[in-house]
Design a protein around this motif. Structure first.
Motif, PDB file in Angstrom:
ATOM      1  N   SER A  59       0.805  -1.221   0.000  1.00  0.00           N
ATOM      2  CA  SER A  59       0.000   0.000   0.000  1.00  0.00           C
ATOM      3  C   SER A  59       0.836   1.269   0.000  1.00  0.00           C
ATOM      4  N   SER A  60       2.027   1.224   0.579  1.00  0.00           N
ATOM      5  CA  SER A  60       2.869   2.421   0.585  1.00  0.00           C
ATOM      6  C   SER A  60       3.566   2.607  -0.755  1.00  0.00           C
ATOM      7  N   LEU A  61       4.076   1.542  -1.327  1.00  0.00           N
ATOM      8  CA  LEU A  61       4.787   1.616  -2.601  1.00  0.00           C
ATOM      9  C   LEU A  61       3.860   1.966  -3.759  1.00  0.00           C
ATOM     10  N   ASN A  62       2.663   1.401  -3.751  1.00  0.00           N
ATOM     11  CA  ASN A  62       1.783   1.492  -4.911  1.00  0.00           C
ATOM     12  C   ASN A  62       1.275   2.901  -5.211  1.00  0.00           C
ATOM     13  N   THR A  63       1.396   3.817  -4.251  1.00  0.00           N
ATOM     14  CA  THR A  63       0.990   5.188  -4.519  1.00  0.00           C
ATOM     15  C   THR A  63       1.952   5.884  -5.466  1.00  0.00           C
ATOM     16  N   LEU A  64       3.187   5.350  -5.583  1.00  0.00           N
ATOM     17  CA  LEU A  64       4.211   5.875  -6.482  1.00  0.00           C
ATOM     18  C   LEU A  64       4.507   7.357  -6.238  1.00  0.00           C
ATOM     19  N   GLU A  65       4.510   7.733  -4.959  1.00  0.00           N
ATOM     20  CA  GLU A  65       4.960   9.060  -4.576  1.00  0.00           C
ATOM     21  C   GLU A  65       6.498   9.066  -4.554  1.00  0.00           C
ATOM     22  N   ASP A  66       7.080  10.241  -4.347  1.00  0.00           N
ATOM     23  CA  ASP A  66       8.527  10.340  -4.285  1.00  0.00           C
ATOM     24  C   ASP A  66       9.082   9.934  -2.929  1.00  0.00           C
ATOM     25  N   GLN A  67       8.193   9.594  -2.013  1.00  0.00           N
ATOM     26  CA  GLN A  67       8.621   9.142  -0.694  1.00  0.00           C
ATOM     27  C   GLN A  67       7.564   8.215  -0.128  1.00  0.00           C
ATOM     28  N   ALA A  68       7.994   7.349   0.802  1.00  0.00           N
ATOM     29  CA  ALA A  68       7.044   6.521   1.541  1.00  0.00           C
ATOM     30  C   ALA A  68       6.651   7.267   2.806  1.00  0.00           C
ATOM     31  N   ILE A 156       9.312  -3.390   0.992  1.00  0.00           N
ATOM     32  CA  ILE A 156      10.078  -2.483   0.127  1.00  0.00           C
ATOM     33  C   ILE A 156       9.114  -1.385  -0.271  1.00  0.00           C
ATOM     34  N   VAL A 157       9.350  -0.159   0.222  1.00  0.00           N
ATOM     35  CA  VAL A 157       8.322   0.872   0.147  1.00  0.00           C
ATOM     36  C   VAL A 157       8.623   2.009  -0.825  1.00  0.00           C
ATOM     37  N   THR A 158       9.843   2.113  -1.301  1.00  0.00           N
ATOM     38  CA  THR A 158      10.166   3.126  -2.294  1.00  0.00           C
ATOM     39  C   THR A 158      11.466   2.735  -2.975  1.00  0.00           C
ATOM     40  N   GLY A 159      11.748   3.351  -4.122  1.00  0.00           N
ATOM     41  CA  GLY A 159      12.953   2.956  -4.831  1.00  0.00           C
ATOM     42  C   GLY A 159      13.270   3.870  -5.995  1.00  0.00           C
ATOM     43  N   ASP A 160      14.260   3.451  -6.776  1.00  0.00           N
ATOM     44  CA  ASP A 160      14.712   4.238  -7.914  1.00  0.00           C
ATOM     45  C   ASP A 160      15.360   3.296  -8.916  1.00  0.00           C
ATOM     46  N   THR A 161      15.274   3.645 -10.191  1.00  0.00           N
ATOM     47  CA  THR A 161      15.877   2.852 -11.259  1.00  0.00           C
ATOM     48  C   THR A 161      16.678   3.763 -12.180  1.00  0.00           C
ATOM     49  N   LYS A 162      17.908   3.373 -12.442  1.00  0.00           N
ATOM     50  CA  LYS A 162      18.741   4.063 -13.426  1.00  0.00           C
ATOM     51  C   LYS A 162      19.291   3.024 -14.395  1.00  0.00           C
ATOM     52  N   VAL A 163      19.394   3.405 -15.667  1.00  0.00           N
ATOM     53  CA  VAL A 163      20.003   2.544 -16.684  1.00  0.00           C
ATOM     54  C   VAL A 163      21.208   3.272 -17.253  1.00  0.00           C
ATOM     55  N   VAL A 164      22.352   2.587 -17.316  1.00  0.00           N
ATOM     56  CA  VAL A 164      23.580   3.192 -17.833  1.00  0.00           C
ATOM     57  C   VAL A 164      24.044   2.443 -19.079  1.00  0.00           C
ATOM     58  N   GLU A 165      24.883   3.080 -19.855  1.00  0.00           N
ATOM     59  CA  GLU A 165      25.358   2.499 -21.110  1.00  0.00           C
ATOM     60  C   GLU A 165      26.147   1.216 -20.857  1.00  0.00           C
ATOM     61  N   ARG A 166      26.191   0.376 -21.875  1.00  0.00           N
ATOM     62  CA  ARG A 166      26.986  -0.849 -21.804  1.00  0.00           C
ATOM     63  C   ARG A 166      28.408  -0.520 -21.377  1.00  0.00           C
TER      64      ARG A 166
END
Length: 369
Positions: A59-68, A156-166
């Protein structure tokens, strides 16, 4: 209400009007990770929806806010102090006997909270992913994290994803942070060791370091060694109940038990003696170290703790740990010396001599966790 703990409400109804429902239903189409998956657009939204939200949903993660967001009253029911930790995981290889980088990230953060006497509650997850990684591989890692978090009773209540070059990172790097609450009865500290205290461990040492090195393909052992990667919070709760005056607990990760013991000796201004005959190390690990010229006391562990316990509570502590699956091989390996040299750790060898167990200098095994 959080299904993992009915006593803990993750966020108020006014803050989470869609408490358990997924907000979006994006579907990932690509079979490999591309730079677009870190670009903030639809591809990234689909990745988050289809891989992360699907596995970590709460329930905390699914709101997709910038913070839990949490109710302070819900946290306060567990104790009077907040504990917070963070760690990053860059292990090579990312899959190994006994676990993977995802399981390792959850266990490591849970353990860093638990050794301070905290009840682990919430985790964050930030991933740096290399362009070209197979989505199926990412799903496997994420599902491993979800399964391990569920088993450990944390969200797991919040997170971040980054993609970098090969070539900019090696497959995947994970950072996790954790929040827990410490019971007012627990006052653990590395500086609290006293003369005659006993040094306890919960089982065989060095398994993780040996397993990772073997998984890299440098050795081909007929008897594979598995990592001891495991969440220790329940074992620690059992230990603290049996020995409430425990002085200090630390999980012996990088640098092994040798580094932990030196930290205790230095902070408490005491001497420490351990006995080689009482220190549990598998014969396979001993042989592995002899071949490679390594010292098992410095090998990393991911499911082993070192505890400093008052002498009067040692028997109860050992009995309680041995009754738990993660402590069945618990051992009393030594003591804090009354007249030992402050800051000095030594081992009484099986041959009757003594050797100094110093702090690890340099990196014995890089990218072990």
């Amino acid at each position: 209400m959080n299904v993992l703990d009915k006593n803990l409400q993750v966020a108020s109804d006014t803050e989470t009007p869609v408490a358990s429902a997924r907000i979006r239903q994006g579907k990932l189409v690509s079979s490999v990770i591309t730079l677009a998956h870190g670009g903030g657009g639809k591809a990234m939204r689909d990745l988050i929806d289809d891989v992360f939200i699907d596995a970590f949903s709460n329930s905390s993660l699914n709101t997709l806010e910038d913070q839990a967001r949490f109710q302070l009253s819900d946290l306060a029911q567990y104790g009077d102090r907040l504990a917070m930790t963070t760690d990053s995981y860059v292990i090579d290889p990312i899959f190994f006997p006994g676990g993977d980088i995802g399981k390792l990230a959850i266990c490591g953060t849970v353990n860093d909270l638990a050794v301070g006497g905290a009840k682990p509650l919430y985790l964050t997850c930030a991933m740096i992913i290399e362009e070209g990684m197979q989505v199926s591989t990412l799903r496997q890692i994420v599902q491993s994290m979800a399964d391990t978090a569920k088993a450990a009773g944390v969200l797991i209540v919040t997170g971040d994803t980054k993609v970098v070059e090969r070539g900019s990172c090696d497959k995947i790097f994970i950072n996790t942070a954790g929040i827990g609450v410490i019971n007012k009865d627990y006052q653990l500290g590395v500086h609290k060791a006293q003369a005659h205290d006993r040094i306890l461990v919960n089982g065989y040492l060095g398994d993780h370091g040996a397993a990772i090195l073997n998984a890299r393909g440098d050795m081909h052992l007929s008897s594979p060694i598995e990592s001891d990667c495991a969440p220790l919070h329940e074992l620690i709760a059992v230990l603290l109940k049996a020995a409430p005056n425990t002085r200090f607990i630390r999980d012996a990760t990088r640098g092994g038990i040798a580094s932990v013991l030196n930290e205790i000796a230095d902070a408490s201004k005491c001497g420490i003696e351990i006995l080689e005959t009482e220190t549990p190390i598998r014969n396979e690990v001993k042989g592995f170290c002899e071949i490679l010229g390594l010292d098992p006391l410095y090998l990393a562990n991911e499911g082993k703790l070192v505890a400093v316990v008052p002498e009067a509570e040692t028997a109860a502590a050992l009995a309680a740990m041995r009754a738990h699956p993660l402590g069945r091989d618990a051992a009393d390996i030594g003591c804090v010396l009354e007249d030992g040299r402050a800051g000095r750790v030594h081992m009484q060898t099986s041959f009757g001599g003594k050797r100094i167990v110093d702090m690890l200098v340099g990196e014995q095994l890089p990218r072990i966790c």
